[in-house]
Design an enzyme around this catalytic site. Structure first.
Site, PDB file in Angstrom:
ATOM      1  N   HIS A 184       7.047  -2.935  -5.855  1.00 34.79           N
ATOM      2  CA  HIS A 184       6.070  -3.762  -6.569  1.00 34.79           C
ATOM      3  C   HIS A 184       4.759  -2.989  -6.752  1.00 34.79           C
ATOM      4  O   HIS A 184       4.485  -2.044  -6.012  1.00 34.79           O
ATOM      5  CB  HIS A 184       5.740  -5.018  -5.749  1.00 34.79           C
ATOM      6  CG  HIS A 184       6.825  -6.041  -5.697  1.00 34.79           C
ATOM      7  ND1 HIS A 184       7.344  -6.514  -4.509  1.00 34.79           N
ATOM      8  CD2 HIS A 184       7.483  -6.704  -6.676  1.00 34.79           C
ATOM      9  CE1 HIS A 184       8.270  -7.432  -4.772  1.00 34.79           C
ATOM     10  NE2 HIS A 184       8.372  -7.568  -6.079  1.00 34.79           N
ATOM     11  N   CYS A 227       2.992  -9.805   1.143  1.00 35.13           N
ATOM     12  CA  CYS A 227       4.122 -10.640   0.668  1.00 35.13           C
ATOM     13  C   CYS A 227       4.271 -11.969   1.395  1.00 35.13           C
ATOM     14  O   CYS A 227       4.862 -12.889   0.855  1.00 35.13           O
ATOM     15  CB  CYS A 227       5.460  -9.941   0.868  1.00 35.13           C
ATOM     16  SG  CYS A 227       5.458  -8.212   0.764  1.00 35.13           S
TER      17      CYS A 227
HETATM   18  C1  CIR Z   1      12.787  -8.433  -2.023  1.00 33.15           C
HETATM   19  O1  CIR Z   1      13.371  -7.387  -2.275  1.00 33.15           O
HETATM   20  O2  CIR Z   1      12.531  -9.276  -2.878  1.00 33.15           O
HETATM   21  C2  CIR Z   1      12.377  -8.669  -0.588  1.00 33.15           C
HETATM   22  N1  CIR Z   1      13.360  -8.155   0.297  1.00 33.15           N
HETATM   23  C3  CIR Z   1      11.034  -8.046  -0.308  1.00 33.15           C
HETATM   24  C4  CIR Z   1       9.947  -8.665  -1.131  1.00 33.15           C
HETATM   25  C5  CIR Z   1       8.614  -8.090  -0.837  1.00 33.15           C
HETATM   26  N2  CIR Z   1       7.609  -8.795  -1.570  1.00 33.15           N
HETATM   27  C6  CIR Z   1       6.467  -8.267  -1.957  1.00 33.15           C
HETATM   28  O3  CIR Z   1       6.223  -7.078  -1.776  1.00 33.15           O
HETATM   29  N3  CIR Z   1       5.627  -9.043  -2.602  1.00 33.15           N
END
Ligand code: CIR
Length: 255
Positions: A161, A248
């Site tokens: 991201h 997150c």
């Molecule tokens: C994903 O791949 O969607 C989750 N395992 C990790 C999401 C991390 N979110 C973020 O950096 N905003």
């Protein structure tokens, strides 16, 4: 004025989370939940009143609540997450956020993860990534234009991201990994680079005048402290195995 943080319990199914750039390793649920509590306490220490949503084992990635909504002062945009397995996470979040903000929704074919949106003043920088597409950028622009936001698409390379690669530290500073994003795009902000041995240290969470950062990044923490940034270190190692960082796991806003 009050500071609100919304979090969501680590689901027992976390081990089945999405992974893009890292290999799967066992995740200790008890330890992940303990670290998540420590994270919530850190937010409370920074002045936030924390509302934790219940776990939803139907959604292994639902602890990463940031991806489901972008809460601005004027409106909350409910996203359409890029990973299909995550799309249903937004329903509970939308219901809860509606008690604080008017809610608007993104619709197909847009995809957007909140982790791809960096708000700096009235500019919303959006990483065009595996998760967030050009329709997502266009819809975000339409939904926020009336409130005076401008939306800028940003190319990122190798990071999941945008906020894996760059986050805000203070009214004047950002922290960046220059290998993943071009720091000169963020005009008006002084960029502090992560220590090269700590590529994931660019994911820091600005909270009430302090910055929450994983203790996995001591060199970058020293660098930030040296520039006058107050760093609150927390152990975030279990959820790092699920490719999650400190931004997150919460949605922060003022009421
Ligand atoms: C994903 O791949 O969607 C989750 N395992 C990790 C999401 C991390 N979110 C973020 O950096 N905003």
């Amino acid at each position: 004025m009050a500071l609100v943080a919304v979090t969501r319990e680590v689901p027992e199914t976390i081990t089945y989370c999405q992974l893009t750039h890292i290999a799967r390793e066992p995740i200790d649920l008890g330890r992940a939940r303990e670290q998540h509590r420590t994270y919530e306490r850190a937010l409370a220490e920074c002045g936030y009143s924390v509302t934790r949503l219940e776990e939803d084992p139907g959604f292994p990635d639902s602890v990463f609540i940031e991806d489901t909504t972008l809460v601005l002062d004027e409106v909350a945009v409910i996203t359409r997450p890029g990973a299909e397995s995550r799309r249903g996470e937004v329903e509970t979040v939308a219901d809860v956020i509606a008690s604080w903000r008017k809610v608007v929704r993104m619709t197909t074919p847009a995809t957007l993860d909140g982790g791809d949106v960096l708000r700096l003043g009235r500019t919303l920088y959006v990483g065009v990534s595996r998760r967030s597409n050009a329709d997502g950028v266009a819809q975000l622009r339409e939904l926020t234009r009336q409130f005076g936001y401008s939306v800028r698409a940003v190319e990122i390379s190798d990071a999941l991201h945008l906020k894996t690669a760059v986050t805000q530290l203070s009214p004047d500073h950002i922290v960046v990994n220059p290998r993943w994003v071009d720091a000169s795009l963020f005009e008006g902000y002084t960029a502090i680079e992560v220590d090269p041995t700590e590529p994931f240290a660019a994911n820091a969470l600005m909270a009430g005048g302090r910055v929450i950062l994983s203790t996995a990044f001591p060199r970058t923490a020293d660098k930030l402290e040296g520039r006058g940034i107050s760093v609150l270190g927390i152990d975030a190692s279990e959820l790092a195995k699920a490719e999650g960082g400190v931004t997150c796991c919460s949605v922060l806003f003022e009421v």
